[in-house]
Write a protein that holds these residues in place. Structure first.
Motif, PDB file in Angstrom:
ATOM      1  N   LYS A 140       0.829  -1.202   0.000  1.00 41.80           N
ATOM      2  CA  LYS A 140       0.000   0.000   0.000  1.00 41.80           C
ATOM      3  C   LYS A 140       0.874   1.268   0.000  1.00 41.80           C
ATOM      4  O   LYS A 140       0.597   2.231  -0.730  1.00 41.80           O
ATOM      5  N   ALA A 141       1.904   1.242   0.836  1.00 43.50           N
ATOM      6  CA  ALA A 141       2.811   2.401   0.872  1.00 43.50           C
ATOM      7  C   ALA A 141       3.494   2.589  -0.478  1.00 43.50           C
ATOM      8  O   ALA A 141       3.616   3.710  -0.985  1.00 43.50           O
ATOM      9  N   THR A 181       3.262  13.051   0.449  1.00 43.88           N
ATOM     10  CA  THR A 181       2.874  11.645   0.614  1.00 43.88           C
ATOM     11  C   THR A 181       3.944  10.890   1.383  1.00 43.88           C
ATOM     12  O   THR A 181       3.641  10.065   2.269  1.00 43.88           O
ATOM     13  N   LEU A 182       5.191  11.178   1.060  1.00 44.81           N
ATOM     14  CA  LEU A 182       6.290  10.525   1.780  1.00 44.81           C
ATOM     15  C   LEU A 182       6.254  10.901   3.260  1.00 44.81           C
ATOM     16  O   LEU A 182       6.482  10.050   4.132  1.00 44.81           O
ATOM     17  N   CYS A 183       5.971  12.160   3.549  1.00 43.27           N
ATOM     18  CA  CYS A 183       5.853  12.597   4.944  1.00 43.27           C
ATOM     19  C   CYS A 183       4.762  11.807   5.662  1.00 43.27           C
ATOM     20  O   CYS A 183       4.953  11.335   6.792  1.00 43.27           O
ATOM     21  N   ALA A 184       3.621  11.678   4.971  1.00 42.70           N
ATOM     22  CA  ALA A 184       2.500  10.974   5.590  1.00 42.70           C
ATOM     23  C   ALA A 184       2.852   9.511   5.844  1.00 42.70           C
ATOM     24  O   ALA A 184       2.612   8.981   6.946  1.00 42.70           O
ATOM     25  N   VAL A 185       3.445   8.866   4.859  1.00 38.06           N
ATOM     26  CA  VAL A 185       3.803   7.449   4.999  1.00 38.06           C
ATOM     27  C   VAL A 185       4.835   7.279   6.105  1.00 38.06           C
ATOM     28  O   VAL A 185       4.737   6.372   6.949  1.00 38.06           O
ATOM     29  N   ALA A 186       5.825   8.167   6.114  1.00 39.16           N
ATOM     30  CA  ALA A 186       6.884   8.055   7.122  1.00 39.16           C
ATOM     31  C   ALA A 186       6.335   8.322   8.516  1.00 39.16           C
ATOM     32  O   ALA A 186       6.718   7.638   9.483  1.00 39.16           O
ATOM     33  N   LEU A 187       5.462   9.286   8.640  1.00 39.07           N
ATOM     34  CA  LEU A 187       4.870   9.569   9.954  1.00 39.07           C
ATOM     35  C   LEU A 187       4.048   8.389  10.449  1.00 39.07           C
ATOM     36  O   LEU A 187       4.032   8.069  11.636  1.00 39.07           O
ATOM     37  N   GLY A 192       9.945   5.171   5.718  1.00 43.15           N
ATOM     38  CA  GLY A 192      10.200   6.489   5.116  1.00 43.15           C
ATOM     39  C   GLY A 192      11.432   6.475   4.252  1.00 43.15           C
ATOM     40  O   GLY A 192      11.423   6.976   3.121  1.00 43.15           O
ATOM     41  N   ALA A 193      12.515   5.879   4.811  1.00 39.65           N
ATOM     42  CA  ALA A 193      13.776   5.875   4.066  1.00 39.65           C
ATOM     43  C   ALA A 193      13.672   5.036   2.799  1.00 39.65           C
ATOM     44  O   ALA A 193      14.061   5.474   1.703  1.00 39.65           O
ATOM     45  N   GLY A 253      12.592  11.085   4.187  1.00 44.97           N
ATOM     46  CA  GLY A 253      11.708  10.040   4.725  1.00 44.97           C
ATOM     47  C   GLY A 253      12.198   9.520   6.066  1.00 44.97           C
ATOM     48  O   GLY A 253      11.405   9.307   6.994  1.00 44.97           O
ATOM     49  N   TYR A 254      13.495   9.336   6.163  1.00 42.11           N
ATOM     50  CA  TYR A 254      14.051   8.837   7.427  1.00 42.11           C
ATOM     51  C   TYR A 254      13.828   9.855   8.545  1.00 42.11           C
ATOM     52  O   TYR A 254      13.382   9.509   9.651  1.00 42.11           O
ATOM     53  N   TRP A 255      14.095  11.109   8.258  1.00 43.26           N
ATOM     54  CA  TRP A 255      13.971  12.143   9.298  1.00 43.26           C
ATOM     55  C   TRP A 255      12.523  12.266   9.760  1.00 43.26           C
ATOM     56  O   TRP A 255      12.238  12.333  10.959  1.00 43.26           O
ATOM     57  N   ILE A 256      11.601  12.274   8.815  1.00 44.02           N
ATOM     58  CA  ILE A 256      10.178  12.387   9.176  1.00 44.02           C
ATOM     59  C   ILE A 256       9.742  11.143   9.958  1.00 44.02           C
ATOM     60  O   ILE A 256       8.984  11.216  10.932  1.00 44.02           O
ATOM     61  N   GLY A 257      10.252  10.003   9.500  1.00 48.95           N
ATOM     62  CA  GLY A 257       9.911   8.759  10.222  1.00 48.95           C
ATOM     63  C   GLY A 257      10.380   8.795  11.657  1.00 48.95           C
ATOM     64  O   GLY A 257       9.659   8.407  12.582  1.00 48.95           O
ATOM     65  N   ARG A 258      11.602   9.256  11.862  1.00 49.22           N
ATOM     66  CA  ARG A 258      12.126   9.349  13.231  1.00 49.22           C
ATOM     67  C   ARG A 258      11.300  10.335  14.050  1.00 49.22           C
ATOM     68  O   ARG A 258      11.018  10.096  15.241  1.00 49.22           O
TER      69      ARG A 258
END
Lengths: 174, 299
Positions: free
Chosen positions: A8-9, A40-46, A53-54, A83-88
């Motif tokens: 899905k991602a 979209t990447l921000c949303a997925v990573a969050l 994200g990465a 993506g990594y930063w937003i995920g963290r």
């Protein structure tokens, strides 16, 4: 990480990347362009964390680099870091209701600076004045406006197939 | 609603299994290294290299998706462009109007320049031709001020005493007599046109040798009259009138002989007058004069 989540991602990011390169990149309103892929990447990573994200950023960046015939790896590198930063951020403190807007705002600015830096290092630098003063403010505005709807949509898509029934009964432990 | 943690579908075991610090860093490091390797290889290889070929193939694969997205978005883009066009229509109209005004101005300037050029060429041809009177040198001057009304038949030219112009110097154009200098300043001079009521030029019908004085009739218009021509002279239509250029002792006409003035356009013989009434249409179009030639006597 379930396969379904990953699919899905991946689908979300793929569609966002295709829309970005084929439609939105040619849309310029008051000098700015909305970056649907970044949002979209921000949303997925969050919603799914830093590794999602990465990895998602890396492959989405590869799609963009491939479709636009730009230097392979440039967008991938930038989106991987974003993506990594937003995920963290999502894994640690980014759990408030302002997290999507805040993360999109910050990452839009950092992405613009990062892109400028990388392209400068590669000898492809555009005009900093145009990128940072002319294009960034309207792009930031559009991204902030799109942040909430895109986040809600991504959350809905990623929650499909999961058991999200609300708790109807609570049994007290005696 | 956005901050609701219950909506996040992140399983509890997810972090421990996939997002451990070491694994996270390894994944990030690998991706960054792969990106850097891609960039490096892409830069170092030739356009026909493997990575370029892969990119080309990938682009081909992505092409249908891009086309589909473009087609889906096309109606929305049209709508957006339409609305954008409406927003910009007013400013676009103003811009085009300004551009049209500027172009119109340029066209007028161009037409004036063409006309001016034509006049100057005719003047040059006249000056270097045989019709140019002996004993004079030509001084071409631009008209810088035209008569404000038809009752004032004076023009101001952009040359004056500094250029050798004196009072009563004859002024001509390539077509014929224009008038004479009546006031002189250092760099400007006033020329009284032939159509002024105070102008009078002794003239000659070169076809009949009838002599008279060319004056402007009362009232508006540029028609002149050849006055004091006896009825016995057979002045007829289309006869050519030129300056007579008389000499009498030390006195002489300020106009040299033979400068064209005009053509006879009507002849009348009023019973109450001793002289024929000869109307002359001047050769010079006084309304479109842009430059004139001042005949400065050679010393």
């Amino acid at each position: 990480m379930s396969v379904l989540d990953g699919a899905k991602a991946a689908a979300l990011l793929f569609v966002a990347a295709v829309i970005q390169v084929s439609v939105l990149n040619s849309v310029t309103v008051i000098g700015g362009t909305p970056d649907l892929l970044l949002i979209t990447l921000c949303a997925v990573a969050l919603l799914r964390g830093s590794i999602f994200g990465a990895v998602g950023g890396f492959f989405a960046g590869l799609i963009v680099d491939t479709a636009t015939l730009e230097t392979m790896g440039v967008t991938a590198l930038l989106l991987t870091l974003a993506g990594y930063w937003i995920g963290r951020y999502g894994e640690t403190t980014g759990r408030g209701r302002h997290a999507p807007v805040l993360s999109v705002g910050v990452v839009t600015i950092l992405y613009a600076f990062g892109a400028l830096l990388v392209r400068y290092l590669l000898g492809q630098g555009g005009s900093p004045r145009v990128v940072l003063l002319d294009a960034l403010p309207p792009s930031l505005l559009f991204n902030l406006l799109l942040a909430i709807p895109v986040f809600l949509f991504c959350r809905w898509v990623l929650s499909l197939g999961h058991d999200s029934q609300p708790v109807r009964e609570v049994r007290l432990i005696e | 609603m956005l901050g609701s943690s219950s909506q996040r579908s992140t399983p509890a075991s997810y972090s421990s299994r996939f997002s451990g610090p070491v694994r996270r860093r390894i994944v990030l490091g690998v991706l960054v290294v792969v990106s850097l390797v891609l960039i490096t290889v892409y830069f170092r290889e030739t356009p026909g290299g493997a990575l370029h070929n892969i990119q080309s193939a990938g682009s081909t694969v992505l092409r249908p998706f891009e086309v589909a997205a473009t087609r889906v978005a096309h109606p929305f883009q049209d709508l957006y462009n339409y609305l954008r066009g409406l927003v910009h229509a007013k400013s676009e109209r103003d811009r085009l109007q300004a551009e049209l005004d500027k172009t119109r101005q340029r066209l007028i300037q161009y037409q004036l320049a063409v006309q001016n050029n034509k006049q100057l060429r005719a003047s040059l041809h006249y000056i270097s031709g045989r019709r140019f009177p002996q004993g004079f040198r030509a001084l071409t001057a631009e008209i810088i001020s035209k008569p404000p009304s038809q009752f004032e038949q004076h023009v101001v030219i952009g040359a004056g005493s500094a250029d050798g112009i004196r009072d009563d110097d004859p002024v001509v154009s390539a077509d014929g007599l224009v008038g004479k200098v009546t006031k002189v300043a250092a760099n400007q001079a006033q020329v009284t046109l032939l159509t002024d009521e105070d102008s009078a030029v002794s003239a000659l019908d070169i076809d009949t040798q009838a002599e008279g004085i060319v004056k402007h009739g009362h009232g508006p218009g540029t028609n002149l009259f050849l006055d004091q021509v006896p009825k016995s002279e057979h002045v007829t239509l289309n006869n050519r009138i030129v300056t007579a250029g008389w000499h009498q002792g030390d006195l002489s006409s300020i106009y040299p002989k033979g400068i064209p003035i005009g053509i006879v356009s009507s002849v009348g013989f009023p019973s109450t007058d001793l002289y024929a009434r000869v109307q002359v249409t001047p050769y010079v179009d006084f309304s479109s004069l842009d430059s004139v030639i001042v005949l400065v006597a050679k010393k």
